[in-house]
Design a protein around this motif. Structure first.
Motif, short mmCIF file in Angstrom:
data_model
loop_
_atom_site.label_atom_id
_atom_site.label_comp_id
_atom_site.label_asym_id
_atom_site.label_seq_id
_atom_site.Cartn_x
_atom_site.Cartn_y
_atom_site.Cartn_z
N LEU A 56 0.88 -1.22 0.02
CA LEU A 56 0.01 0.04 -0.06
C LEU A 56 1.06 1.33 0.09
O LEU A 56 1.63 1.30 0.91
CB LEU A 56 -1.14 -0.05 1.38
N VAL A 57 0.88 1.95 -0.96
CA VAL A 57 1.79 3.21 -1.24
C VAL A 57 1.11 4.52 -1.40
O VAL A 57 0.06 4.48 -1.98
CB VAL A 57 2.74 2.98 -2.55
N ILE A 70 4.87 3.64 2.79
CA ILE A 70 4.61 2.15 2.45
C ILE A 70 3.97 1.43 3.55
O ILE A 70 4.53 1.20 5.11
CB ILE A 70 5.85 1.68 1.88
N GLN A 71 3.05 0.53 3.29
CA GLN A 71 2.61 -0.58 4.41
C GLN A 71 2.72 -1.90 3.50
O GLN A 71 2.30 -1.81 2.50
CB GLN A 71 1.20 -0.14 4.86
N PRO A 99 13.26 3.85 11.05
CA PRO A 99 12.36 2.90 10.72
C PRO A 99 11.55 2.73 12.09
O PRO A 99 11.78 3.05 13.17
CB PRO A 99 13.59 1.56 11.04
N PRO A 100 10.22 2.05 11.79
CA PRO A 100 9.20 1.88 12.98
C PRO A 100 9.86 0.74 13.85
O PRO A 100 10.93 0.03 13.81
CB PRO A 100 8.15 1.27 12.13
N ARG A 126 0.11 -4.75 9.41
CA ARG A 126 -0.26 -3.97 8.15
C ARG A 126 -0.20 -2.49 8.63
O ARG A 126 0.11 -1.68 7.91
CB ARG A 126 -1.55 -4.16 7.37
N GLN A 127 -0.35 -2.34 10.09
CA GLN A 127 -0.23 -0.92 10.48
C GLN A 127 1.31 -0.54 10.77
O GLN A 127 1.41 0.66 10.88
CB GLN A 127 -0.69 -0.93 12.16
N THR A 128 2.07 -1.38 10.40
CA THR A 128 3.47 -0.99 10.27
C THR A 128 3.96 -0.02 9.17
O THR A 128 3.42 -0.61 8.05
CB THR A 128 4.53 -2.19 10.40
N THR A 129 4.29 1.22 9.35
CA THR A 129 4.47 2.12 8.19
C THR A 129 5.77 2.41 7.88
O THR A 129 6.54 2.95 8.82
CB THR A 129 3.77 3.36 8.44
N TYR A 130 6.44 2.24 6.79
CA TYR A 130 7.89 2.76 6.38
C TYR A 130 7.62 3.76 5.62
O TYR A 130 7.00 3.90 4.74
CB TYR A 130 8.38 1.42 5.68
#
Length: 198
Positions: A56-57, A70-71, A99-100, A126-130
Motif C-alpha cells: 500500500l503506497v 509504504i505498508q 524505521p518503525p 499492516r499497521q507498520t508504516t515505512y
C-alpha cells in the motif's frame, strides 16, 4: 566412561538443537542480501507460490523532498528486507526515514539508510508504516519497492514488488543527460563531411 559422557553430551546437543526454534538472522537481514534479496536461510528456499502480501503506497508519483509511506498488507510477518529500486537495477535508491518499532536500517549500495530490515522476530502488521524519501539527485523515471517477507525461518517470499511509481514532472532530482552545444565551426565541418558522402 568417557564414551558414555561423550554420547550423553552429543545427544543433549542434538535434542536441544531440535527443540529450540532457530533463525539464521533473527536481528535482521545480512548486507549480503541487499542485491539478491535472499535472507541466507541455509538449505531453505523461498516459497514458489504467489506471495500473500501486497504494498500500500501513499502516492502514485514521487517528488524529491516529499516522503512516501509504504505498508505491507497481508498476514503478520516476522522478517523483512525492504528497498526502493529503479527498473532492472539492484541498487537501493533514496533513503528511509526512522524505521518503525522492531525494524532497523540496513546499509545497502553504500547507503547507510538504503534499506529497512527487521531488528527482532516480533510480529509486524499492516499497521507498520515505512517512510521513504527519494534521492536528491539521480532520480530515475520510475521506482518500485521490493521486499523479502518472512512468516518464519522456513517460510518466506522474495522479490515482492509494488506497482511502479512515477517521477513527478515537478521533481528536480532527475537523471537527465546534460546537453552540450556544438561549436559553430564543428557543426560546419560536420555538414561539409556529410555533403561529401551525399
Amino acid at each position: 566412561m568417557a564414551q558414555w559422557i561423550f554420547s550423553l553430551l552429543f545427544g543433549t546437543t542434538v535434542l536441544w538443537t531440535m527443540l529450540i526454534p532457530h533463525s539464521s538472522f533473527p536481528t535482521g537481514a545480512p548486507a549480503s542480501a541487499c542485491e539478491n534479496m535472499l535472507p541466507g536461510h541455509t538449505g531453505i528456499q523461498p516459497q514458489q507460490t504467489l506471495a500473500p502480501f501486497e504494498f500500500l503506497v501513499s502516492s502514485p508519483s514521487f517528488l524529491n523532498g516529499q516522503p512516501i509511506n509504504i505498508q505491507i498488507v497481508g498476514p503478520a510477518y516476522r522478517g523483512l528486507l525492504l528497498e526502493a529500486r529503479s527498473f532492472r537495477s539492484t541498487t537501493a535508491l533514496g533513503f528511509w526515514k526512522s524505521p518503525p518499532n522492531n525494524t532497523k536500517y540496513l546499509q545497502c549500495s553504500g547507503n547507510p539508510h538504503g534499506a529497512v530490515t527487521h531488528s527482532n522476530t516480533n510480529l509486524k502488521t499492516r499497521q507498520t508504516t515505512y517512510t521513504w524519501l527519494p534521492p536528491n539527485s539521480g532520480c530515475p523515471p520510475v521506482v518500485t519497492f521490493m521486499a523479502t517477507v518472512a512468516l518464519s525461518h522456513e517460510i518466506y517470499w522474495t522479490n515482492i514488488r509494488s506497482k511502479v511509481i512515477w517521477k513527478n514532472p515537478k521533481a528536480t532530482c532527475g537523471a537527465e543527460m546534460p546537453t552540450r552545444k556544438l561549436p559553430a565551426a564543428a557543426l560546419l565541418s560536420l555538414l561539409l563531411i556529410l555533403f561529401e558522402y551525399i
